[in-house]
Design a protein around this motif. Structure first.
Motif, PDB file in Angstrom:
ATOM      1  N   GLY A   1       0.828  -1.191   0.000  1.00 16.42           N
ATOM      2  CA  GLY A   1       0.000   0.000   0.000  1.00 16.42           C
ATOM      3  C   GLY A   1       0.864   1.242   0.000  1.00 16.42           C
ATOM      4  O   GLY A   1       2.094   1.168  -0.062  1.00 16.42           O
ATOM      5  N   THR A   2       0.233   2.380   0.091  1.00 16.96           N
ATOM      6  CA  THR A   2       0.926   3.658   0.088  1.00 16.96           C
ATOM      7  C   THR A   2       1.160   4.129   1.518  1.00 16.96           C
ATOM      8  O   THR A   2       0.219   4.193   2.308  1.00 16.96           O
ATOM      9  CB  THR A   2       0.083   4.707  -0.667  1.00 16.96           C
ATOM     10  OG1 THR A   2      -0.148   4.234  -1.993  1.00 16.96           O
ATOM     11  CG2 THR A   2       0.794   6.046  -0.724  1.00 16.96           C
ATOM     12  N   VAL A   3       2.402   4.429   1.854  1.00 15.92           N
ATOM     13  CA  VAL A   3       2.733   5.013   3.146  1.00 15.92           C
ATOM     14  C   VAL A   3       2.391   6.498   3.062  1.00 15.92           C
ATOM     15  O   VAL A   3       2.883   7.203   2.175  1.00 15.92           O
ATOM     16  CB  VAL A   3       4.231   4.841   3.489  1.00 15.92           C
ATOM     17  CG1 VAL A   3       4.575   5.570   4.785  1.00 15.92           C
ATOM     18  CG2 VAL A   3       4.598   3.369   3.572  1.00 15.92           C
ATOM     19  N   HIS A   4       1.515   6.956   3.951  1.00 16.09           N
ATOM     20  CA  HIS A   4       1.131   8.369   3.969  1.00 16.09           C
ATOM     21  C   HIS A   4       1.934   9.084   5.056  1.00 16.09           C
ATOM     22  O   HIS A   4       2.046   8.581   6.172  1.00 16.09           O
ATOM     23  CB  HIS A   4      -0.368   8.515   4.253  1.00 16.09           C
ATOM     24  CG  HIS A   4      -1.213   7.999   3.140  1.00 16.09           C
ATOM     25  ND1 HIS A   4      -1.684   8.814   2.139  1.00 16.09           N
ATOM     26  CD2 HIS A   4      -1.655   6.754   2.853  1.00 16.09           C
ATOM     27  CE1 HIS A   4      -2.392   8.094   1.298  1.00 16.09           C
ATOM     28  NE2 HIS A   4      -2.392   6.839   1.702  1.00 16.09           N
ATOM     29  N   MET A   5       2.479  10.255   4.702  1.00 10.49           N
ATOM     30  CA  MET A   5       3.307  11.005   5.638  1.00 10.49           C
ATOM     31  C   MET A   5       2.901  12.468   5.640  1.00 10.49           C
ATOM     32  O   MET A   5       2.704  13.061   4.578  1.00 10.49           O
ATOM     33  CB  MET A   5       4.775  10.904   5.231  1.00 10.49           C
ATOM     34  CG  MET A   5       5.284   9.482   5.182  1.00 10.49           C
ATOM     35  SD  MET A   5       7.028   9.442   4.755  1.00 10.49           S
ATOM     36  CE  MET A   5       7.706  10.173   6.243  1.00 10.49           C
ATOM     37  N   VAL A   6       2.779  13.054   6.825  1.00  9.33           N
ATOM     38  CA  VAL A   6       2.614  14.492   6.982  1.00  9.33           C
ATOM     39  C   VAL A   6       3.981  15.013   7.410  1.00  9.33           C
ATOM     40  O   VAL A   6       4.527  14.567   8.416  1.00  9.33           O
ATOM     41  CB  VAL A   6       1.551  14.837   8.052  1.00  9.33           C
ATOM     42  CG1 VAL A   6       1.474  16.342   8.270  1.00  9.33           C
ATOM     43  CG2 VAL A   6       0.198  14.267   7.651  1.00  9.33           C
ATOM     44  N   VAL A   7       4.546  15.907   6.615  1.00  9.89           N
ATOM     45  CA  VAL A   7       5.910  16.380   6.875  1.00  9.89           C
ATOM     46  C   VAL A   7       5.949  17.906   6.885  1.00  9.89           C
ATOM     47  O   VAL A   7       6.651  18.522   6.104  1.00  9.89           O
ATOM     48  CB  VAL A   7       6.915  15.789   5.862  1.00  9.89           C
ATOM     49  CG1 VAL A   7       7.099  14.316   6.073  1.00  9.89           C
ATOM     50  CG2 VAL A   7       6.471  16.043   4.428  1.00  9.89           C
ATOM     51  N   GLY A   8       5.232  18.509   7.802  1.00 13.26           N
ATOM     52  CA  GLY A   8       5.182  19.958   7.879  1.00 13.26           C
ATOM     53  C   GLY A   8       5.827  20.523   9.115  1.00 13.26           C
ATOM     54  O   GLY A   8       5.541  21.645   9.505  1.00 13.26           O
ATOM     55  N   ASN A   9       6.703  19.760   9.763  1.00 17.91           N
ATOM     56  CA  ASN A   9       7.181  20.161  11.082  1.00 17.91           C
ATOM     57  C   ASN A   9       8.360  21.129  11.078  1.00 17.91           C
ATOM     58  O   ASN A   9       8.813  21.530  12.131  1.00 17.91           O
ATOM     59  CB  ASN A   9       7.492  18.942  11.934  1.00 17.91           C
ATOM     60  CG  ASN A   9       8.451  18.006  11.264  1.00 17.91           C
ATOM     61  OD1 ASN A   9       8.485  17.903  10.046  1.00 17.91           O
ATOM     62  ND2 ASN A   9       9.228  17.296  12.046  1.00 17.91           N
ATOM     63  N   ALA A  10       8.843  21.557   9.920  1.00 15.44           N
ATOM     64  CA  ALA A  10       9.900  22.569   9.929  1.00 15.44           C
ATOM     65  C   ALA A  10       9.348  23.910  10.410  1.00 15.44           C
ATOM     66  O   ALA A  10      10.065  24.719  10.978  1.00 15.44           O
ATOM     67  CB  ALA A  10      10.518  22.724   8.540  1.00 15.44           C
ATOM     68  N   GLY A  11       8.042  24.132  10.230  1.00 12.40           N
ATOM     69  CA  GLY A  11       7.402  25.347  10.717  1.00 12.40           C
ATOM     70  C   GLY A  11       6.523  25.062  11.912  1.00 12.40           C
ATOM     71  O   GLY A  11       5.469  25.651  12.082  1.00 12.40           O
ATOM     72  N   ASN A  12       6.955  24.154  12.736  1.00 14.29           N
ATOM     73  CA  ASN A  12       6.177  23.644  13.863  1.00 14.29           C
ATOM     74  C   ASN A  12       5.642  24.749  14.764  1.00 14.29           C
ATOM     75  O   ASN A  12       6.334  25.700  15.072  1.00 14.29           O
ATOM     76  CB  ASN A  12       7.082  22.707  14.676  1.00 14.29           C
ATOM     77  CG  ASN A  12       6.347  21.982  15.760  1.00 14.29           C
ATOM     78  OD1 ASN A  12       5.684  22.582  16.584  1.00 14.29           O
ATOM     79  ND2 ASN A  12       6.463  20.671  15.756  1.00 14.29           N
TER      80      ASN A  12
END
Length: 126
Positions: A48-59
């Motif tokens: 399946g597709t691994v889903h990632m949220v990667v917005g933590n540089a502007g945490n």
């Protein structure tokens, strides 16, 4: 319901999502929040597709998550950090480098090529 069939059709391994100011990795999903089974891993069938949220540089230390944590969530972090992607023709490695403490907090690798598809996931945060 709309995107997952397209991800399966085009064999998408990883989907990167943004906006939320955190890091979150979900299992390799095959449909409707259903994780790929180990049978998929060893049979050579595309995972399946691994889903990632990667917005933590502007945490901002927001906490938008569902509690208790759903079974399909593999790792979450509210820490500042960056995500790096390393790849060649046979593998894709993704590392989440957290700033507090400064080290790799989460890492996984997808192997492809002549061998059956396999995934190694390591939760490095102790």
């Amino acid at each position: 319901k709309i995107l997952e069939p397209l991800f399966r059709k085009y064999q998408v391994d990883v989907a990167f999502w943004g906006h939320q100011h955190q890091y979150e990795r979900l299992c390799a999903m095959v449909s409707d929040f259903t994780c790929a089974s180990e049978k998929n891993v060893t049979s050579g069938v595309t995972l399946g597709t691994v889903h990632m949220v990667v917005g933590n540089a502007g945490n901002t230390y927001m906490d938008p998550w569902i509690y208790p944590e759903p079974k399909y969530v593999k790792y979450r972090s509210r820490s500042f950090g960056v995500t790096t992607v390393t790849s060649d023709r046979s593998f894709l490695r993704i590392d989440y480098h957290g700033a507090i403490p400064e080290r790799v907090h989460d890492s996984f690798t997808i192997h492809k090529g002549d061998e059956p598809v396999s995934v190694t996931m390591k939760e490095a945060y102790a």
